[in-house]
Design a protein around this motif. Structure first.
Motif: not given
Lengths: 247, 282
Positions: A167-170, A128-131
């Motif tokens: 909001i990103s999910y890889q 997960f990445k959150f900015n």
């Protein structure tokens, strides 16, 4: 070449020269080349852009810059947008965070240009990445518009701060040979939309070697979803290569 | 563990959406619209071909337009006060800049019944996002017809053009934008003043989560406003009055006419060789 373009390009050239002259063996440079293809409600025609950007990472710090060009044969403007950014990695307990600041310039037309700037904090884990951050937009008239249309006041308009988010999910960790991710955000490399106009981004990449990676992105833009009256706005497809030079 | 967290997050989002979905919000349209802005535009142009574009003749050198927004009928106290004041002031017409109803058929009927009490007053309504909730566009189209059109006020030695545009879906759409551009190109030079009415405020005047247009579209509009010397752009949507300036164009956001709004107000546009305006509180 107009005055605005020179204002932006001069520091970019200076930064690039500084980086080339001061390249350290412990630093890393990530040049990126890509092509955009898309269309949206206000584009009138298909969009065909070429972009180049680079970042220079030394220790926990990173600086980067990029330029976008309109490469359609009949385009009126070759230079379109540019950005510059700085960031620094840090940790709070076990959480990996980064603090970022950026500036964007959109040389939209010979009458109107746009300046965006903002700050945000990123939180990354394996998948997960959150900015999250804030940005402001400034719309400005060009000197040509002021003269040609006899405008004597109100040359620019600075908007209130808006919320920046991603909001990103890889599916795989960053180091994997391939990856696939999905994100909702209002920030692209050269574009910031208002907070209430989220864009959907699907991203994939494949590493040919340790030094070279191919990537592709598909963007779906909609308007009105936060008004409960969604409407299709446009799409963008992007593909390119990223080099990783240095350690 | 991670899967469990994701499940909890998804269930929470669904619960929040369910709990917060009062009968005035149509959550379906956050993901799927009833019709696109292009569809509304094409239907509007068809209607315009049948009815034509209105020209209002006046012998006065000065005239008034009363402009309101966001009445969100249901209740109609402020709506009736606004209409009565327009009649009393001998306004040339009233312009209604969207979110006139909740989108429900019953509320459309109430709205229509009330404004029909003033049959001599010319009315120019436009849809807002709320008007198209619950498939409300069908009601609007049946009652009022077009939401994209222009009208002209013609005096003995002047003509002013007023454009009404549909931004109910947060965008003009490619077809409406092309139409508007063509209209400005071919007509603007023939008129003294040019005013644009639309629902969505273009600039972000304050910190609230209402939708403004996509940046790419806003830049095109700002460019057109400069190039064709659009005098005033009047919008609603934000519910709180605001006046800002960009070049020679004044951007006005109207207060909501909503009965519950303590700052409810409307705009009196006083047009002569200049365009003056005053906010009138209710």
């Amino acid at each position: 070449m107009n005055k605005h373009l020179l204002i932006i390009l001069k520091p970019l050239i200076a930064i690039t020269l500084f980086l080339v002259c001061n390249f350290s063996s412990h630093a890393q440079i990530n040049p990126k080349l890509f092509i955009d293809f898309g269309k949206h409600n206000a584009s009138n025609d298909y969009i065909v852009n070429a972009g180049v950007s680079t970042s220079y990472k030394f220790g926990k710090n990173k600086i980067g810059a990029g330029v976008l060009f309109d490469i359609k044969p009949n385009s009126e403007k070759f230079f379109k947008n540019t950005f510059a950014e700085i960031s620094r990695d840090f940790k709070i307990k076990k959480y990996k965070l980064n603090a970022n600041a950026f500036f964007m310039y959109n040389d939209f037309s010979n009458l109107v240009v746009e300046y965006d700037w903002g700050v945000f904090v990123g939180l990354n884990n394996e998948k997960f990445k959150f900015n999250l951050g804030l940005f402001s937009k400034i719309f400005s008239l060009t000197s040509y518009a002021i003269t040609e249309y006899m405008i004597s006041d109100n040359y620019c308009f600075a908007e209130n701060f808006g919320l920046l988010y991603c909001i990103s999910y890889q599916i795989k960790p960053d180091e994997n040979i391939y990856n696939l991710s999905i994100a909702i955000t209002n920030k692209d490399y050269f574009l910031l939309t208002r907070s209430t106009n989220p864009m959907l981004k699907i991203y994939t990449n494949y590493r040919f070697s340790e030094d070279l990676m191919w990537f592709a992105e598909a963007w779906l833009k909609t308007s009105g979803s936060f008004n409960l009256s969604i409407n299709y706005f446009g799409f963008l497809a992007r593909t390119g290569l990223i080099w990783q030079i240095g350690k | 563990m991670a899967n469990r967290k994701i499940k909890i997050l998804i269930i929470s989002i669904i619960l929040i959406c369910s709990i917060s979905s009062c009968n005035k919000a149509d959550l379906r349209s956050m993901f799927i619209s009833y019709e696109s802005v292009n569809t509304r535009f094409e239907q509007s142009l068809n209607k315009n071909m049948q009815t034509g574009y209105q020209t209002i003749e006046t012998t006065n050198d000065e005239y008034q337009l009363f402009v309101m927004s966001d009445s969100h009928v249901g209740s109609t106290k402020n709506l009736n006060t606004f209409m009565q004041n327009a009649v009393n002031a001998d306004a040339t017409a009233v312009v209604m800049v969207g979110d006139l109803t909740t989108g429900k058929e019953d509320d459309y009927d109430v709205f229509a019944e009330n404004i029909e009490k003033y049959p001599t007053m010319l009315k120019f309504p436009i849809v807002g996002n709320h008007d198209i909730f619950f498939n409300g566009w069908n009601c609007f189209y049946k009652l009022f017809g077009s939401t994209v059109y222009y009208f002209v006020v013609k005096g003995t030695d002047f003509s002013d053009i007023y454009f009404c545009l549909d931004t109910g879906s947060g965008t003009l759409g490619d077809k409406q934008l092309e139409w508007f551009t063509n209209q400005l190109e071919t007509k603007r030079q023939l008129y003294r003043h040019c005013v644009v009415f639309t629902h969505n405020n273009l600039f972000r005047a304050r910190h609230i989560p209402t939708t403004e247009p996509m940046t790419e579209e806003l830049l095109v509009l700002l460019d057109l406003f400069v190039k064709y010397n659009v005098n005033i752009v009047i919008t609603g949507h934000d519910h709180k009055k605001d006046v800002s300036f960009f070049g020679n164009t004044t951007h006005i956001i109207l207060s909501a006419l909503l009965d519950k709004n303590v700052d409810a107000a409307y705009l009196n546009l006083i047009v002569n060789d200049n365009i003056n305006y005053e906010f009138l509180n209710l």
